[in-house]
Structure formats: structure tokens, C-alpha cells
Write a protein that holds these residues in place. Structure first.
Motif, PDB file in Angstrom:
ATOM      1  N   ARG A   1      -2.261   1.694  -9.149  1.00 21.70           N
ATOM      2  CA  ARG A   1      -3.564   1.407  -8.528  1.00 21.70           C
ATOM      3  C   ARG A   1      -3.695  -0.072  -8.185  1.00 21.70           C
ATOM      4  N   TRP A   2      -3.159  -0.949  -9.071  1.00 21.60           N
ATOM      5  CA  TRP A   2      -3.211  -2.387  -8.791  1.00 21.60           C
ATOM      6  C   TRP A   2      -2.374  -2.737  -7.569  1.00 21.60           C
ATOM      7  N   MET A   3      -1.249  -2.042  -7.401  1.00 18.95           N
ATOM      8  CA  MET A   3      -0.426  -2.313  -6.233  1.00 18.95           C
ATOM      9  C   MET A   3      -1.149  -1.882  -4.959  1.00 18.95           C
ATOM     10  N   ILE A   4      -1.825  -0.737  -5.004  1.00 15.10           N
ATOM     11  CA  ILE A   4      -2.609  -0.303  -3.844  1.00 15.10           C
ATOM     12  C   ILE A   4      -3.744  -1.295  -3.592  1.00 15.10           C
ATOM     13  N   TRP A   5      -4.407  -1.731  -4.651  1.00 16.97           N
ATOM     14  CA  TRP A   5      -5.475  -2.725  -4.528  1.00 16.97           C
ATOM     15  C   TRP A   5      -4.922  -4.004  -3.895  1.00 16.97           C
ATOM     16  N   ASP A   6      -3.744  -4.440  -4.349  1.00 19.09           N
ATOM     17  CA  ASP A   6      -3.117  -5.634  -3.787  1.00 19.09           C
ATOM     18  C   ASP A   6      -2.838  -5.440  -2.302  1.00 19.09           C
ATOM     19  N   GLY A   7      -2.348  -4.266  -1.934  1.00 16.34           N
ATOM     20  CA  GLY A   7      -2.092  -3.986  -0.525  1.00 16.34           C
ATOM     21  C   GLY A   7      -3.365  -4.021   0.307  1.00 16.34           C
TER      22      GLY A   7
ATOM     23  N   GLY B   1      -5.249 -18.019  -2.126  1.00 19.03           N
ATOM     24  CA  GLY B   1      -5.420 -17.921  -3.569  1.00 19.03           C
ATOM     25  C   GLY B   1      -5.778 -16.515  -4.011  1.00 19.03           C
ATOM     26  N   LEU B   2      -6.666 -15.852  -3.276  1.00 18.92           N
ATOM     27  CA  LEU B   2      -7.021 -14.468  -3.614  1.00 18.92           C
ATOM     28  C   LEU B   2      -5.817 -13.536  -3.497  1.00 18.92           C
ATOM     29  N   ALA B   3      -5.006 -13.756  -2.482  1.00 18.80           N
ATOM     30  CA  ALA B   3      -3.802 -12.936  -2.321  1.00 18.80           C
ATOM     31  C   ALA B   3      -2.829 -13.185  -3.476  1.00 18.80           C
ATOM     32  N   PHE B   4      -2.682 -14.442  -3.904  1.00 18.70           N
ATOM     33  CA  PHE B   4      -1.818 -14.761  -5.045  1.00 18.70           C
ATOM     34  C   PHE B   4      -2.316 -14.084  -6.317  1.00 18.70           C
ATOM     35  N   ILE B   5      -3.629 -14.148  -6.557  1.00 20.38           N
ATOM     36  CA  ILE B   5      -4.196 -13.540  -7.762  1.00 20.38           C
ATOM     37  C   ILE B   5      -3.966 -12.040  -7.764  1.00 20.38           C
ATOM     38  N   SER B   6      -4.213 -11.403  -6.642  1.00 22.79           N
ATOM     39  CA  SER B   6      -4.027  -9.968  -6.543  1.00 22.79           C
ATOM     40  C   SER B   6      -2.561  -9.584  -6.763  1.00 22.79           C
ATOM     41  N   SER B   7      -1.630 -10.356  -6.205  1.00 26.92           N
ATOM     42  CA  SER B   7      -0.200 -10.085  -6.411  1.00 26.92           C
ATOM     43  C   SER B   7       0.199 -10.327  -7.854  1.00 26.92           C
TER      44      SER B   7
ATOM     45  N   LEU C   1       0.836  -1.196   0.000  1.00 21.06           N
ATOM     46  CA  LEU C   1       0.000   0.000   0.000  1.00 21.06           C
ATOM     47  C   LEU C   1       0.876   1.253   0.000  1.00 21.06           C
ATOM     48  N   LEU C   2       1.881   1.269   0.848  1.00 26.22           N
ATOM     49  CA  LEU C   2       2.774   2.423   0.917  1.00 26.22           C
ATOM     50  C   LEU C   2       3.594   2.584  -0.358  1.00 26.22           C
ATOM     51  N   VAL C   3       4.115   1.479  -0.895  1.00 25.12           N
ATOM     52  CA  VAL C   3       4.887   1.557  -2.140  1.00 25.12           C
ATOM     53  C   VAL C   3       3.985   1.993  -3.291  1.00 25.12           C
ATOM     54  N   GLY C   4       2.740   1.497  -3.330  1.00 28.99           N
ATOM     55  CA  GLY C   4       1.808   1.921  -4.371  1.00 28.99           C
ATOM     56  C   GLY C   4       1.547   3.417  -4.325  1.00 28.99           C
ATOM     57  N   LEU C   5       1.431   3.967  -3.145  1.00 27.32           N
ATOM     58  CA  LEU C   5       1.252   5.416  -3.022  1.00 27.32           C
ATOM     59  C   LEU C   5       2.506   6.153  -3.482  1.00 27.32           C
ATOM     60  N   TYR C   6       3.665   5.587  -3.212  1.00 28.40           N
ATOM     61  CA  TYR C   6       4.923   6.197  -3.624  1.00 28.40           C
ATOM     62  C   TYR C   6       5.086   6.128  -5.143  1.00 28.40           C
ATOM     63  N   TRP C   7       4.612   5.033  -5.770  1.00 29.43           N
ATOM     64  CA  TRP C   7       4.739   4.844  -7.211  1.00 29.43           C
ATOM     65  C   TRP C   7       3.575   5.450  -7.981  1.00 29.43           C
ATOM     66  N   LYS C   8       2.841   6.338  -7.376  1.00 25.36           N
ATOM     67  CA  LYS C   8       1.610   6.867  -7.958  1.00 25.36           C
ATOM     68  C   LYS C   8       1.746   7.329  -9.416  1.00 25.36           C
ATOM     69  N   PRO C   9       2.824   7.954  -9.850  1.00 28.08           N
ATOM     70  CA  PRO C   9       2.837   8.404 -11.246  1.00 28.08           C
ATOM     71  C   PRO C   9       3.026   7.274 -12.277  1.00 28.08           C
ATOM     72  N   TYR C  10       3.373   6.078 -11.859  1.00 22.54           N
ATOM     73  CA  TYR C  10       3.649   4.993 -12.800  1.00 22.54           C
ATOM     74  C   TYR C  10       2.394   4.177 -13.097  1.00 22.54           C
ATOM     75  N   ASN C  11       2.391   3.572 -14.297  1.00 24.08           N
ATOM     76  CA  ASN C  11       1.272   2.701 -14.671  1.00 24.08           C
ATOM     77  C   ASN C  11       1.227   1.500 -13.733  1.00 24.08           C
ATOM     78  N   GLY C  12       0.046   1.120 -13.322  1.00 20.38           N
ATOM     79  CA  GLY C  12      -0.119  -0.053 -12.466  1.00 20.38           C
ATOM     80  C   GLY C  12      -0.100   0.239 -10.971  1.00 20.38           C
TER      81      GLY C  12
END
Length: 192
Positions: A140-146, A173-179, A127-138
Motif C-alpha cells: 500500500r505504501w508503494m502504491i501511495w508513493d506512486g 522533499g515530499l517525493a523523497f519522504i514518500s519513497s 503504482l504498477l509494481v505496488g499492484l503487482y506486489w499486493k500480497p506483500y507487506n508494504g
């Protein structure tokens, strides 16, 4: 542009393309493992225990071997103390692995706490890395995964020990799919 600069740029792009390819392969493997875990949750939970048990047995045996081959250039008392602690630690690891192989359902109860903790910590990190990577494509998926990892880890922790083998397999399994999804969809910007 001189040839050295072209070589430097091509090697940077090549490493980046290779890293992207491996990230996507890993994402695909996680996606497939997640789908299998959801459709065969009991098998997924028991397989996890079987692999984990054997890893502990192998690590315990390797630690015991290491303890007997340990050589410290220091005094004898410290050497014996180090041997004793390594030997005890190795036997605990070995015994834990054997117990998991003999009693897999009890091992699943303990492992579910470990999985819950890992999901909570890794979810917070993603979640924190996804917020840090906000300008890059994808991102939102990292935040969703978090968020998914935090929810799954929290629900596993709150429902412990009243869960079933299927619950552990499905949530894992859900955690694997999200990752897997964020690894496949993430596209870093190329800096050339």
C-alpha cells in the motif's frame, strides 16, 4: 537436512537480510533528505542544481578525454566521425554544466521539467509494481508513493514555469519522504 542445504538456506537468508538492511538505510536517507528539503526548500533546489551542474562538468571533461583516447579498429573515416560526435556531445555536456553553475535559476526551470518527467514515470512504475506486489507487506505504501509522485509530477508540469525555488524543493522533499517510507515499511516474505 544435510550441511550443504543448510549452507544454501543461510546464504539466501543472509543476502536477503543484507538487502533489507540496505533498503532500509536508503529509505532512512531519503526520509531525512525529504525533511531537510521541506524545511529548507530554496537551499534544496539550489543544492540540487549545484550538484547536477558539477556532475555535468565532470562528465563532459571525462567524455572529452575519452574522445581523444578513442581507438577503433575500423576505417579512418568512421574513427574521425565517431571522434567528432563524441567531442561535440562532450562539449555540449560540459557547456550545459557550466551554464547551470553560472545561471542556477534558469537551470532550475529546466531541471523542474526533468524532475516532473521523472516523477511521472517513476510514479507510474511504482503504482504498477505496488499492484503487482499486493500480497506483500508494504504494498500500500508503494502504491501511495506512486500516487504521490504522479500528483507531484503532474502539478510541477502544470504549473511550469510559474513556480518558485521553494515549490521545487518542497515537492521534491515530499517525493523523497514518500519513497523513504515505503522502503522502510516494505517487508518481503521469506521463502525458506
Amino acid at each position: 537436512m544435510n550441511s550443504l542445504r543448510i549452507l544454501q538456506l543461510s546464504s539466501k537468508v543472509g543476502v536477503s537480510l543484507q538487502a533489507n538492511r540496505w533498503r532500509m538505510y536508503g529509505g532512512g536517507a531519503l526520509l531525512i533528505a525529504g525533511i531537510f528539503s521541506i524545511f529548507m526548500p530554496i537551499m534544496a533546489a539550489l543544492s540540487t542544481m549545484w550538484i547536477f551542474g558539477w556532475l555535468l562538468v565532470i562528465c563532459g571533461l571525462l567524455e572529452i578525454t575519452y574522445a581523444f583516447h578513442l581507438r577503433f579498429p575500423c576505417d579512418k573515416r568512421l574513427r574521425h566521425s565517431a571522434f567528432l560526435w563524441l567531442f561535440v556531445s562532450a562539449n555540449i555536456t560540459l557547456l550545459g554544466g557550466v551554464m547551470i553553475l553560472i545561471f542556477p535559476s534558469s537551470g532550475i526551470a529546466v531541471l523542474s521539467l526533468l524532475i516532473a518527467g521523472v516523477l511521472l514515470l517513476s510514479g507510474a512504475g511504482r503504482l504498477l509494481v505496488g499492484l503487482y506486489w499486493k500480497p506483500y507487506n508494504g504494498w500500500r505504501w508503494m502504491i501511495w508513493d506512486g500516487l504521490i509522485s504522479l500528483i507531484i509530477g503532474g502539478s510541477m508540469l502544470l504549473s511550469w514555469p510559474d513556480y518558485s525555488l521553494a515549490y521545487v524543493g518542497i515537492l521534491t522533499g515530499l517525493a523523497f519522504i514518500s519513497s523513504g517510507i515505503w522502503r522502510i515499511t516494505y517487508r518481503p516474505k521469506q521463502h525458506v
